[in-house]
Design an enzyme around this catalytic site. Structure first.
Site, PDB file in Angstrom:
ATOM      1  N   LYS A  56      -9.878  -1.853  -2.748  1.00 19.58           N
ATOM      2  CA  LYS A  56     -11.060  -2.434  -2.104  1.00 19.58           C
ATOM      3  C   LYS A  56     -11.767  -1.387  -1.271  1.00 19.58           C
ATOM      4  O   LYS A  56     -11.228  -0.872  -0.297  1.00 19.58           O
ATOM      5  CB  LYS A  56     -10.701  -3.624  -1.211  1.00 19.58           C
ATOM      6  CG  LYS A  56     -11.982  -4.358  -0.784  1.00 19.58           C
ATOM      7  CD  LYS A  56     -11.759  -5.444   0.238  1.00 19.58           C
ATOM      8  CE  LYS A  56     -11.997  -5.016   1.659  1.00 19.58           C
ATOM      9  NZ  LYS A  56     -13.302  -4.377   1.930  1.00 19.58           N
ATOM     10  N   GLY A  61      -7.427   1.933   8.112  1.00 21.23           N
ATOM     11  CA  GLY A  61      -8.495   1.300   8.872  1.00 21.23           C
ATOM     12  C   GLY A  61      -8.119   1.243  10.336  1.00 21.23           C
ATOM     13  O   GLY A  61      -7.277   2.015  10.798  1.00 21.23           O
ATOM     14  N   GLU A  92      -2.337   3.388   7.805  1.00 21.27           N
ATOM     15  CA  GLU A  92      -2.894   4.627   8.377  1.00 21.27           C
ATOM     16  C   GLU A  92      -4.002   4.194   9.320  1.00 21.27           C
ATOM     17  O   GLU A  92      -5.039   3.699   8.865  1.00 21.27           O
ATOM     18  CB  GLU A  92      -3.488   5.502   7.264  1.00 21.27           C
ATOM     19  CG  GLU A  92      -2.479   6.113   6.336  1.00 21.27           C
ATOM     20  CD  GLU A  92      -1.655   7.193   6.992  1.00 21.27           C
ATOM     21  OE1 GLU A  92      -2.031   7.677   8.078  1.00 21.27           O
ATOM     22  OE2 GLU A  92      -0.614   7.536   6.420  1.00 21.27           O
ATOM     23  N   LEU A  93      -3.796   4.361  10.617  1.00 18.17           N
ATOM     24  CA  LEU A  93      -4.717   3.746  11.570  1.00 18.17           C
ATOM     25  C   LEU A  93      -5.448   4.781  12.421  1.00 18.17           C
ATOM     26  O   LEU A  93      -5.528   5.939  12.071  1.00 18.17           O
ATOM     27  CB  LEU A  93      -3.942   2.747  12.427  1.00 18.17           C
ATOM     28  CG  LEU A  93      -3.058   1.794  11.607  1.00 18.17           C
ATOM     29  CD1 LEU A  93      -2.280   0.866  12.499  1.00 18.17           C
ATOM     30  CD2 LEU A  93      -3.877   1.012  10.603  1.00 18.17           C
ATOM     31  N   CYS A 117     -10.339   9.997  11.664  1.00 18.67           N
ATOM     32  CA  CYS A 117      -9.172   9.408  12.336  1.00 18.67           C
ATOM     33  C   CYS A 117      -8.414  10.459  13.134  1.00 18.67           C
ATOM     34  O   CYS A 117      -7.764  10.130  14.118  1.00 18.67           O
ATOM     35  CB  CYS A 117      -8.268   8.740  11.316  1.00 18.67           C
ATOM     36  SG  CYS A 117      -7.816   9.838   9.974  1.00 18.67           S
ATOM     37  N   GLU A 160     -10.304   4.691  21.243  1.00 18.72           N
ATOM     38  CA  GLU A 160     -10.848   5.430  20.105  1.00 18.72           C
ATOM     39  C   GLU A 160     -12.350   5.152  20.024  1.00 18.72           C
ATOM     40  O   GLU A 160     -12.772   3.999  20.026  1.00 18.72           O
ATOM     41  CB  GLU A 160     -10.182   5.005  18.790  1.00 18.72           C
ATOM     42  CG  GLU A 160     -10.666   5.844  17.616  1.00 18.72           C
ATOM     43  CD  GLU A 160     -10.091   5.416  16.266  1.00 18.72           C
ATOM     44  OE1 GLU A 160      -9.902   4.211  16.056  1.00 18.72           O
ATOM     45  OE2 GLU A 160      -9.858   6.310  15.427  1.00 18.72           O
TER      46      GLU A 160
HETATM   47  P1  NAD Z   1     -11.741  -1.521   9.605  1.00 22.43           P
HETATM   48  O1  NAD Z   1     -10.337  -1.748  10.024  1.00 22.43           O
HETATM   49  O2  NAD Z   1     -12.820  -2.341  10.206  1.00 22.43           O
HETATM   50  O3  NAD Z   1     -11.896  -1.739   8.021  1.00 22.43           O
HETATM   51  C1  NAD Z   1     -11.039  -1.096   7.101  1.00 22.43           C
HETATM   52  C2  NAD Z   1     -10.968  -1.904   5.817  1.00 22.43           C
HETATM   53  O4  NAD Z   1     -10.273  -3.126   6.066  1.00 22.43           O
HETATM   54  C3  NAD Z   1     -12.331  -2.302   5.232  1.00 22.43           C
HETATM   55  O5  NAD Z   1     -12.280  -2.129   3.828  1.00 22.43           O
HETATM   56  C4  NAD Z   1     -12.425  -3.782   5.586  1.00 22.43           C
HETATM   57  O6  NAD Z   1     -13.226  -4.524   4.701  1.00 22.43           O
HETATM   58  C5  NAD Z   1     -10.972  -4.209   5.490  1.00 22.43           C
HETATM   59  N1  NAD Z   1     -10.662  -5.449   6.211  1.00 22.43           N
HETATM   60  C6  NAD Z   1     -11.288  -5.983   7.277  1.00 22.43           C
HETATM   61  N2  NAD Z   1     -10.685  -7.146   7.644  1.00 22.43           N
HETATM   62  C7  NAD Z   1      -9.651  -7.329   6.796  1.00 22.43           C
HETATM   63  C8  NAD Z   1      -8.634  -8.329   6.655  1.00 22.43           C
HETATM   64  N3  NAD Z   1      -8.574  -9.392   7.469  1.00 22.43           N
HETATM   65  N4  NAD Z   1      -7.717  -8.191   5.679  1.00 22.43           N
HETATM   66  C9  NAD Z   1      -7.742  -7.128   4.858  1.00 22.43           C
HETATM   67  N5  NAD Z   1      -8.686  -6.166   4.922  1.00 22.43           N
HETATM   68  C10 NAD Z   1      -9.618  -6.248   5.880  1.00 22.43           C
HETATM   69  O7  NAD Z   1     -11.981   0.028   9.824  1.00 22.43           O
HETATM   70  P2  NAD Z   1     -13.362   0.826   9.816  1.00 22.43           P
HETATM   71  O8  NAD Z   1     -14.116   0.530  11.059  1.00 22.43           O
HETATM   72  O9  NAD Z   1     -14.040   0.664   8.505  1.00 22.43           O
HETATM   73  O10 NAD Z   1     -12.784   2.330   9.870  1.00 22.43           O
HETATM   74  C11 NAD Z   1     -12.490   2.994  11.036  1.00 22.43           C
HETATM   75  C12 NAD Z   1     -11.016   2.958  11.381  1.00 22.43           C
HETATM   76  O11 NAD Z   1     -10.232   3.514  10.335  1.00 22.43           O
HETATM   77  C13 NAD Z   1     -10.744   3.803  12.613  1.00 22.43           C
HETATM   78  O12 NAD Z   1      -9.858   3.154  13.488  1.00 22.43           O
HETATM   79  C14 NAD Z   1     -10.087   5.047  12.022  1.00 22.43           C
HETATM   80  O13 NAD Z   1      -9.323   5.778  12.917  1.00 22.43           O
HETATM   81  C15 NAD Z   1      -9.325   4.486  10.884  1.00 22.43           C
HETATM   82  N6  NAD Z   1      -9.000   5.546   9.903  1.00 22.43           N
HETATM   83  C16 NAD Z   1      -7.704   5.977   9.777  1.00 22.43           C
HETATM   84  C17 NAD Z   1      -7.387   6.997   8.899  1.00 22.43           C
HETATM   85  C18 NAD Z   1      -5.960   7.489   8.729  1.00 22.43           C
HETATM   86  O14 NAD Z   1      -5.657   8.024   7.689  1.00 22.43           O
HETATM   87  N7  NAD Z   1      -5.087   7.336   9.690  1.00 22.43           N
HETATM   88  C19 NAD Z   1      -8.386   7.583   8.142  1.00 22.43           C
HETATM   89  C20 NAD Z   1      -9.691   7.141   8.307  1.00 22.43           C
HETATM   90  C21 NAD Z   1      -9.980   6.109   9.192  1.00 22.43           C
END
Ligand code: NAD
Length: 489
Positions: A173, A226, A248-249, A282, A381
């Protein structure tokens, strides 16, 4: 306006609903994206489940799976220009970075292709003379891979690569923000010759698509990247299917600069850590701790370099910092900075929208001086180009300040002392420590966090194991009758 489609069961299909994707550089709609609902997610998971059992995929040798991944890598390299253009258009990430990053994504697929036929089982020296025991590593099943909007092709490769190497099938997704590059990437999956249903690519909102996918009873493995709040939802969703989860957060990664370091060189690494990708990374090195004698000089160098960063059209090769990906993201940063200033933080450069960039979601490179770790810009963050700077007086204090966080993704140490580099590295609670460098990645190296920054590791040869489960096989080698049936052997 271009219209993108879902890729389900080897076919490009519309979803019942669609939404407009906005260009972050102008804030205007440029493409129509499909919004998968429960029905589309169910179809995708069913297709992946059928493909998992179908001999067209299940019957391939590991070497054949590896070759498909290698071919995918070659196709990504060939089409990197087009994918980069789309990623830049849909997320605002500068073209210099998307082109280089996607070129490198090709190597990730090649790396995992090479690993496919090295996923070995084991033979055990069993403590029973009439038995042979061996272990088979079998693919875990249908994988739900979920990625955020930043670096979608890159973050997908560390999930798809090991999943396909192991023989799993996948529903990937894309984020609802900037999904274009992944929906386009589906064409390469098709062209590489993966049997239908092995990889399905959808986009849609967290609710209902993300929830439906991660709680689906036929999903055995969830690989999520995410934010921490969404991760908690995902873990709750997997209470339904008891899927194996990796997360991975986010992060609030500390960078420690000791006074013996070469500050000019250090400043480039710090800029790479916080202003590259407009800070939407991230691993952003967003907390800078400088040994007091070097503090004022380093801040002066950083402020002068930050003021010269070329902000502009992300499709322009000369641009060094593009817009933030969403208006929501900019509002979040502005709110945090206002609270930080109210808590006593001092903005030393930037701090707002750059002059002359009224359209789009631009934000100037910003450096903030903060008194301690409780100030909001140091504690939370931001996912944007905001560097918080503090000073320290001893190695012990630097380590304590760096570890004073619920996150633990990356960290940086700058020093010319080899002994100090080793001492500090050992004590930092983070999944990655970069010494005298920052923001370097490779398919060969595991990536992941401590604490609230995640669970599990992506990248590196061990990550493939997370897409397998172990089957223990016991073979009795004696022709004598089975002994006493009422006693466990
Ligand atoms: P987000 O958590 O809002 O969204 C991430 C994904 O989760 C999207 O595809 C979204 O549609 C999906 N999602 C949302 N609600 C959901 C649910 N209830 N169930 C399942 N999926 C759901 O994150 P964002 O704002 O798009 O991205 C930024 C975040 O991602 C930051 O916190 C960043 O640090 C993190 N990030 C981490 C890494 C890593 O490798 N550690 C890499 C890149 C980004």
């Amino acid at each position: 306006m271009p219209r993108f489609q879902l890729y389900i069961d080897g076919a490009f299909v519309d979803a019942a609903e669609a939404f407009e994707s906005l260009d972050p550089a102008t804030g205007t709609a440029w493409a129509l994206m499909p919004a998968a609902g429960e029905a589309e997610i169910n179809r995708a998971v069913e297709a992946a489940d059928r493909a998992f059992h179908d001999p067209a995929w299940a019957g391939l040798t590991a070497t054949q799976r590896g070759k498909l991944l290698m071919k995918l890598g070659d196709l990504v390299a060939q089409h990197a220009g087009r994918l980069a253009e789309l990623e830049t258009r849909d997320t605002g990430k500068i073209i210099r970075e998307t082109r280089a990053q996607i070129g490198y994504v090709a190597d990730y697929y090649r790396y995992f292709g090479g690993l496919a036929d090295k996923i070995e089982g084991a033979h055990l020296p069993i403590d029973k003379p009439d038995m042979e025991v061996f272990l088979r590593r079998e693919p875990i099943g249908v994988v739900a891979a979920i990625v955020p909007w930043n670096s979608q092709l890159f973050l997908s490769a560390v999930k798809l690569g090991p999943a396909l190497a192991a023989g799993c099938t996948v529903v990937l997704k894309a984020s609802e923000d900037g999904p274009a590059p992944l929906l386009e990437f589906a064409r390469l999956i098709d062209a590489a010759g993966f049997p239908k249903g092995v990889v399905n690519i959808v986009t849609g909102f967290g609710e209902p698509a993300g929830r439906a996918l991660t709680s689906h009873p036929k999903v055995a493995r969830v690989a999520f990247t995410g934010g921490p709040a969404t991760a908690r939802q995902v873990v709750r969703n997997t209470a339904e299917n008891l899927a194996h989860v990796t997360l991975e957060l986010g992060g609030k990664s500390p960078v420690l600069v000791f006074a013996d370091a070469d500050l000019d060189s250090v400043s480039n690494a710090i800029i790479a850590g916080i202003f590259a990708a407009t800070g939407q990374s991230c691993v952003a090195g967003s907390r800078l701790y400088v040994e007091r004698p070097a503090h004022d000089r380093l801040v002066a160098i950083l402020a002068s370099k930050a003021a010269k960063i070329r902000i502009g059209d992300p499709q322009d090769e000369a641009t060094e910092m593009g817009p933030l990906a969403t208006a929501r993201q900019r509002a979040h940063i502005e709110d945090n900075l206002a609270r930080s200033v109210a808590a006593g933080a001092r903005v030393m450069c930037g701090g707002g929208r750059p002059v002359g960039r009224e359209a789009g979601w631009f934000f100037a490179p910003t450096i903030v001086s903060a008194a301690d770790n409780t100030v909001p810009c140091v504690a939370e963050e931001l996912f944007g180009p905001v560097l918080s700077v503090l000073s320290f007086d001893s190695e012990e204090e630097a380590i304590a300040l760096a570890n004073d966080t619920r996150f633990g993704l990356a960290s940086g140490v700058f020093t010319t002392s080899l002994t100090r580099a080793h001492r500090v590295t050992r004590r930092l609670r983070a999944g990655i420590v970069w010494v005298n460098t920052y923001r370097a990645v490779s398919p060969i190296v595991p990536f992941g966090g401590y604490g609230q920054s995640g669970l599990g590791r992506e990248g590196g040869s061990e990550s493939v194991r997370d897409y397998t489960r172990t089957k223990s096989v016991w073979i009795r080698t004696s022709d004598d009758p089975v002994p006493d049936p009422f006693v466990m052997r």
